[in-house]
Design an enzyme around this catalytic site. Sequence first.
Site, mmCIF file in Angstrom:
data_model
loop_
_atom_site.group_PDB
_atom_site.id
_atom_site.type_symbol
_atom_site.label_atom_id
_atom_site.label_comp_id
_atom_site.label_asym_id
_atom_site.label_seq_id
_atom_site.Cartn_x
_atom_site.Cartn_y
_atom_site.Cartn_z
ATOM 1 N N SER A 12 4.363 -8.006 -9.030
ATOM 2 C CA SER A 12 4.717 -6.548 -8.831
ATOM 3 C C SER A 12 6.080 -6.129 -8.861
ATOM 4 C CB SER A 12 4.230 -6.435 -7.198
ATOM 5 O OG SER A 12 4.630 -5.167 -6.772
ATOM 6 N N TYR B 281 7.602 -0.232 -11.967
ATOM 7 C CA TYR B 281 7.975 1.087 -11.301
ATOM 8 C C TYR B 281 8.984 1.779 -12.118
ATOM 9 C CZ TYR B 281 4.325 0.752 -7.535
ATOM 10 O OH TYR B 281 3.316 0.658 -6.758
ATOM 11 N N THR C 87 2.811 1.491 -13.959
ATOM 12 C CA THR C 87 2.194 2.127 -12.767
ATOM 13 C C THR C 87 2.550 3.463 -12.576
ATOM 14 O OG1 THR C 87 1.672 0.029 -11.687
ATOM 15 C CG2 THR C 87 1.481 1.887 -10.267
ATOM 16 N N LYS D 52 -1.124 2.036 -16.000
ATOM 17 C CA LYS D 52 -2.007 1.686 -14.910
ATOM 18 C C LYS D 52 -2.249 3.084 -13.859
ATOM 19 C CE LYS D 52 -2.622 -1.469 -10.699
ATOM 20 N NZ LYS D 52 -2.047 -0.874 -9.544
ATOM 21 N N HIS E 39 -5.176 3.204 -7.389
ATOM 22 C CA HIS E 39 -4.333 2.114 -6.483
ATOM 23 C C HIS E 39 -4.866 1.855 -5.059
ATOM 24 C CE1 HIS E 39 0.382 1.464 -6.477
ATOM 25 N NE2 HIS E 39 -0.088 1.249 -5.175
ATOM 26 N N ARG F 64 -4.989 4.437 -2.161
ATOM 27 C CA ARG F 64 -3.860 4.442 -1.643
ATOM 28 C C ARG F 64 -2.856 5.897 -1.736
ATOM 29 N NH1 ARG F 64 -2.475 -0.472 0.773
ATOM 30 N NH2 ARG F 64 -0.243 -0.695 0.565
HETATM 31 C C1 FNR Z 1 -0.965 -2.362 -4.256
HETATM 32 N N1 FNR Z 1 -1.071 -2.146 -5.280
HETATM 33 C C2 FNR Z 1 0.076 -2.095 -6.208
HETATM 34 N N2 FNR Z 1 -0.066 -1.573 -7.417
HETATM 35 C C3 FNR Z 1 1.126 -1.649 -8.502
HETATM 36 O O1 FNR Z 1 1.107 -1.143 -9.341
HETATM 37 N N3 FNR Z 1 2.282 -2.030 -7.658
HETATM 38 C C4 FNR Z 1 2.329 -2.722 -6.453
HETATM 39 O O2 FNR Z 1 3.416 -3.144 -5.958
HETATM 40 C C5 FNR Z 1 1.329 -2.479 -5.720
HETATM 41 N N4 FNR Z 1 1.399 -2.892 -4.212
HETATM 42 C C6 FNR Z 1 0.268 -2.819 -3.530
HETATM 43 C C7 FNR Z 1 0.148 -3.507 -2.150
HETATM 44 C C8 FNR Z 1 -0.757 -3.235 -1.434
HETATM 45 C C9 FNR Z 1 -0.792 -3.859 -0.224
HETATM 46 C C10 FNR Z 1 -2.233 -2.928 -2.123
HETATM 47 C C11 FNR Z 1 -3.561 -3.064 -1.215
HETATM 48 C C12 FNR Z 1 -2.093 -2.438 -3.488
HETATM 49 C C13 FNR Z 1 -2.474 -1.729 -6.100
HETATM 50 C C14 FNR Z 1 -2.989 -2.709 -6.853
HETATM 51 O O3 FNR Z 1 -2.456 -3.076 -7.832
HETATM 52 C C15 FNR Z 1 -4.651 -2.296 -7.058
HETATM 53 O O4 FNR Z 1 -4.795 -1.128 -7.919
HETATM 54 C C16 FNR Z 1 -5.406 -2.266 -5.856
HETATM 55 O O5 FNR Z 1 -5.188 -3.021 -4.945
HETATM 56 C C17 FNR Z 1 -6.840 -2.067 -6.153
HETATM 57 O O6 FNR Z 1 -7.585 -1.715 -4.859
HETATM 58 P P1 FNR Z 1 -8.636 -2.755 -4.231
HETATM 59 O O7 FNR Z 1 -9.401 -3.420 -5.069
HETATM 60 O O8 FNR Z 1 -7.446 -3.859 -3.616
HETATM 61 O O9 FNR Z 1 -9.336 -2.002 -2.959
#
Ligand code: FNR
Length: 418
Positions: free
Chosen positions: A128, A152, A178, A291, A315, A318
């Site tokens: 990440s 990012y 992303t 993404k 995401h 979220r």
């Molecule tokens: C994320 N996700 C995420 N995506 C990304 O591109 N960069 C990031 O830093 C993060 N950080 C992040 C933190 C937390 C706590 C969560 C739960 C998610 C999104 C992640 O890559 C992914 O898309 C989701 O977690 C998919 O959903 P589920 O399957 O975890 O519910």
Amino acid sequence: MRDIGRTRQREVFTGGMRGERPRVPFEPTALESAAERALTAEAFAYLAGGAGTESTLRRNRAAFDDWSLIPRMLNDVAERDLSVELFGRTLPAPLLLAPIGVLELAHRDADIAVGRSAAKLGLPFIFSNQASVEMERVAEAMGEAPRWFQLYWSKSNELVESFVARAERAGCEAIVVTLDTTMLGWRTRDLDLAYLPFLRGKGIAQYLSDPVFRRLASSPPAAPDPGGVTLTALRNVLELARTHPRGFKALRSGEALAGVRTFIDIYSRPNLTWADLPFLRARTKLPILLKGILHAEDARRAVEEGMDGVIVSNHGGRQVDGATSALEALPRVVDAVQDEIPVLMDSGIRTGSDVLKALALGARAVLVGRPYAYGLAIAGEEGATEVLRNLLADLDLTAGLCGLGALRDLDRSILSQR
Ligand code: FNR
């Protein structure tokens, strides 16, 4: 990976004969509850929460119930092959670890623990941009195992360039950009607790370890950045890092707080457009994946702009409450892309059956997110590994029970829509 389903069952059941019980629950909601018990209220809210009423978070799961698998009989499934090809590499299974920021909220070993888990299983870990540990250290802990880097796109193009160059040097095999987080979503649980980890200096290790970030932050204020934004924010954060080396724990002064707030403002670029992509294309030979793609027209545009893959994702619910579930969006994206580039998917993957449904709808591979972070919260590196092994075991058994000798053979004919 061979026969991992029955191997894992045997381990668990023979362990039971010795009085041992697995530390990490198997059922997805029980896994989440166990993580909740292991975490502070703030950490759990950040990991588990979604935007708004969390309707998209729920929909990500419910969408899997809209499809049923129709198992086939009398196929020889004594040997199951879970492997898939992706960008010239054979992965042992169609699973990658989604980029999750601020893993230190789950466990102090954070990205290092997860990197080791992924490496043990040969599954790519997507670092990440908001990691708790800088990419070079995690790469070192992973040896030669596959990893990617998630970017990012900040307001500084020079910083973008530096992150990508570092990722290449750290052996990352793809760049994931992303797109869905140009601003933080309206995350009600975090708002209720008035808690955002970045304000505490968590999840910014990639920045603090970056030479361009450091140079920009210490250069005179007048120097504008190629992204068109003054770098006062970067400077403030660096100053915070200097004055609060233990992760800003002692953060008190209004000035310091303002600095980190500004950091939140610069970490991504809300005015990013398709026209910016050639900048990145020209700076790396690595495959670039977008993404956060949900619309078929955006997927088509990604192909036309020379991107190497898309990740259908909201995401994890979220960002936009009320957004389509990723699984619903998947078939339309797959049809638009017409096999020209691989389509990956995440948001809601919890079980082997979920993986099969996503693959049957045309995903080449899927990303697992929250579950490994929950395993990490419960039992550190071992917990994350256990969650991943359980998912692989479930996938192996469910594939075999559906009559699939190889996941490559999957198509929509194994599904019926409710
Ligand atoms: C994320 N996700 C995420 N995506 C990304 O591109 N960069 C990031 O830093 C993060 N950080 C992040 C933190 C937390 C706590 C969560 C739960 C998610 C999104 C992640 O890559 C992914 O898309 C989701 O977690 C998919 O959903 P589920 O399957 O975890 O519910």
